[in-house]
Design an enzyme around this catalytic site. Structure first.
Site, PDB file in Angstrom:
ATOM      1  N   LYS A 173      49.291  53.425  39.821  1.00 59.87           N
ATOM      2  CA  LYS A 173      50.525  52.680  39.575  1.00 59.87           C
ATOM      3  C   LYS A 173      50.346  51.285  40.179  1.00 59.87           C
ATOM      4  O   LYS A 173      50.278  51.119  41.409  1.00 59.87           O
ATOM      5  CB  LYS A 173      51.708  53.412  40.227  1.00 59.87           C
ATOM      6  CG  LYS A 173      52.035  54.710  39.502  1.00 59.87           C
ATOM      7  CD  LYS A 173      52.558  54.437  38.097  1.00 59.87           C
ATOM      8  CE  LYS A 173      52.348  55.584  37.153  1.00 59.87           C
ATOM      9  NZ  LYS A 173      52.705  55.261  35.779  1.00 59.87           N
ATOM     10  N   ASP A 201      48.022  51.396  35.442  1.00 64.38           N
ATOM     11  CA  ASP A 201      49.273  51.343  34.681  1.00 64.38           C
ATOM     12  C   ASP A 201      50.263  50.415  35.376  1.00 64.38           C
ATOM     13  O   ASP A 201      50.768  50.724  36.453  1.00 64.38           O
ATOM     14  CB  ASP A 201      49.864  52.756  34.563  1.00 64.38           C
ATOM     15  CG  ASP A 201      51.105  52.797  33.674  1.00 64.38           C
ATOM     16  OD1 ASP A 201      51.467  51.740  33.107  1.00 64.38           O
ATOM     17  OD2 ASP A 201      51.701  53.885  33.545  1.00 64.38           O
ATOM     18  N   LYS A 273      55.229  60.500  25.139  1.00 67.34           N
ATOM     19  CA  LYS A 273      56.091  61.275  26.029  1.00 67.34           C
ATOM     20  C   LYS A 273      57.141  61.985  25.173  1.00 67.34           C
ATOM     21  O   LYS A 273      57.814  61.341  24.366  1.00 67.34           O
ATOM     22  CB  LYS A 273      56.771  60.368  27.050  1.00 67.34           C
ATOM     23  CG  LYS A 273      55.810  59.749  28.069  1.00 67.34           C
ATOM     24  CD  LYS A 273      56.557  58.904  29.074  1.00 67.34           C
ATOM     25  CE  LYS A 273      55.715  58.615  30.307  1.00 67.34           C
ATOM     26  NZ  LYS A 273      54.675  57.607  30.086  1.00 67.34           N
TER      27      LYS A 273
HETATM   28 MG    MG Z   1      52.570  54.683  31.559  1.00 69.34          MG
END
Ligand code: MG
Length: 375
Positions: A173, A201, A273
């Site tokens: 992250k 990301d 997702k």
């Molecule tokens: Mg992502």
């Protein structure tokens, strides 16, 4: 199979529970100073007159990730549920059409309801959802592990910790201060072993000048760049400035964006997702489209517990392995089991249940009292 199961079953009741899912690591942090300490998940039960009940789950990554929030999922389900009472849960296309006619947008609201109807369809057919989605490939599939945003040193340490748990794919992250992010990516890359995969990301966190500096600084690092900036156009501009393989996530919200990204060669991998696109029915359509277009996928959800993890496993396991870049086992991130029968990570891999439907049975004690019951 009973005669009533073969005739058209009807939805008789829809219930929902709110369940808190604390994290083993205490918190999960990503770009923009965002963090979640306890996930707020919603479990749905769809009952039928065939004596079969299906279960679904939706869990937004807090209110600041996508246009979705936990209380909104429940408010939306309460609004939408009356339109589904009396409908055939196994007629998944018709059911999704009805949901879209009764409520425009709000895909995450529809996700758990659609998931529960796949569970019902599998149970009535006596087949796992993975079979209905095209059939499982091989024995298992590989997972990746998201690494919460911390200092470069802490994140690099996590690579080793998670490798011990069997993971070989790591998603950092980033999306913060560019200099710190460059440090994070380089520190983690140094910990990689042959065959490992590293993804940075940014979760829309960089402006274009920042993203440009980062991709330039890591041009010799074997790292994938995921969703550097908020808009599709900004991401595309960064894509043109880097040779690194490129992943789009937040902007990929449906078939239209997949087609656009494929046409523009704007991504090498897309992050699919389930709740972002409105459930398994729509996720399967996108999954199949990506396979036809030659686009690899990360298959996961915004978050969740055992039921979401089971649904991910059925979709991921029925995806051709060359197109499945990674998937996520959210039930190993959170401390609270909410169902039995959910798949469990083994050596960095997961396998869909071979039981009919999603293969999960909720732990009713863990769910407590329902927050809504309609029908
Ligand atoms: Mg992502």
């Amino acid at each position: 199979m009973t005669a009533s199961a073969k005739s058209h079953p009807r939805i008789t009741q829809i219930s929902a529970w709110r369940v808190e899912l604390p994290l083993h690591e205490g918190s999960y942090k990503w770009s923009g100073g965002n963090q979640v300490t306890v996930f707020d998940s919603t479990v749905v039960a769809v009952e039928t007159d065939a004596g079969v009940t299906g279960y679904g789950e939706v869990c937004p990554l807090g209110p600041a990730y996508l246009p979705a929030y936990a209380a909104g999922a429940r408010a939306g389900i309460k609004e939408l549920a009356p339109a589904l009472i009396g409908q055939d849960p196994t007629a998944l296309g018709a059911l999704n059409r009805r949901m879209d006619q009764a409520m425009r947008g709000h895909p995450y609201v529809k996700s758990a309801l659609d998931m529960a109807c796949w569970d019902i369809t599998g149970k009535i057919a006596g087949l796992p959802v993975a079979t209905l989605l095209g059939g499982a490939h091989g024995d298992s599939f590989r997972l990746y592990r998201a690494i919460s945003q911390e200092s470069a040193k802490q994140m690099a340490g996590r690579v080793g910790d998670y490798r011990k748990e069997g993971y070989s794919k790591f998603q950092l992250k980033v999306g913060g201060d560019p200099d710190t992010d460059i440090e994070r990516i380089k520190a983690c890359a140094e910990k990689l072993k042959p065959g490992d995969v590293l993804i940075a990301d940014a979760n829309t966190g960089w402006l274009m000048h920042q993203a440009t500096r980062v991709v330039d600084a890591v041009k010799d690092v074997d790292v994938y760049i995921e969703q550097p900036c908020p808009s599709y156009e900004e991401c595309r501009a960064i894509r043109e400035r880097t040779q690194r393989p490129f992943i789009l996530d937040e902007v990929i919200d449906g078939v239209g964006m997949v087609l656009r990204a494929a046409q523009d060669r704007a991504a090498d991998v897309v992050n699919l997702k389930i709740s972002k696109v409105g459930g398994l029915t729509k996720a399967r359509q996108i999954r199949d489209l990506c396979q036809s277009l030659g686009l690899a996928m990360i298959i996961e959800d915004t978050w969740g517990g055992d039921i979401v993890t089971a649904a991910i496993a059925h979709l991921a396991h029925s995806t051709a392995p060359e197109f499945l870049f990674a998937a996520t086992d959210f039930n190993s991130y959170v401390t609270r089991p909410i169902a039995v029968g959910a798949p469990k990570r083994r050596e960095g891999t997961l396998a869909a249940s071979a039981a009919s439907g999603l293969g999960v049975v909720p732990l009713m004690d863990a769910l407590g009292e329902p927050v809504l019951r309609i029908g």
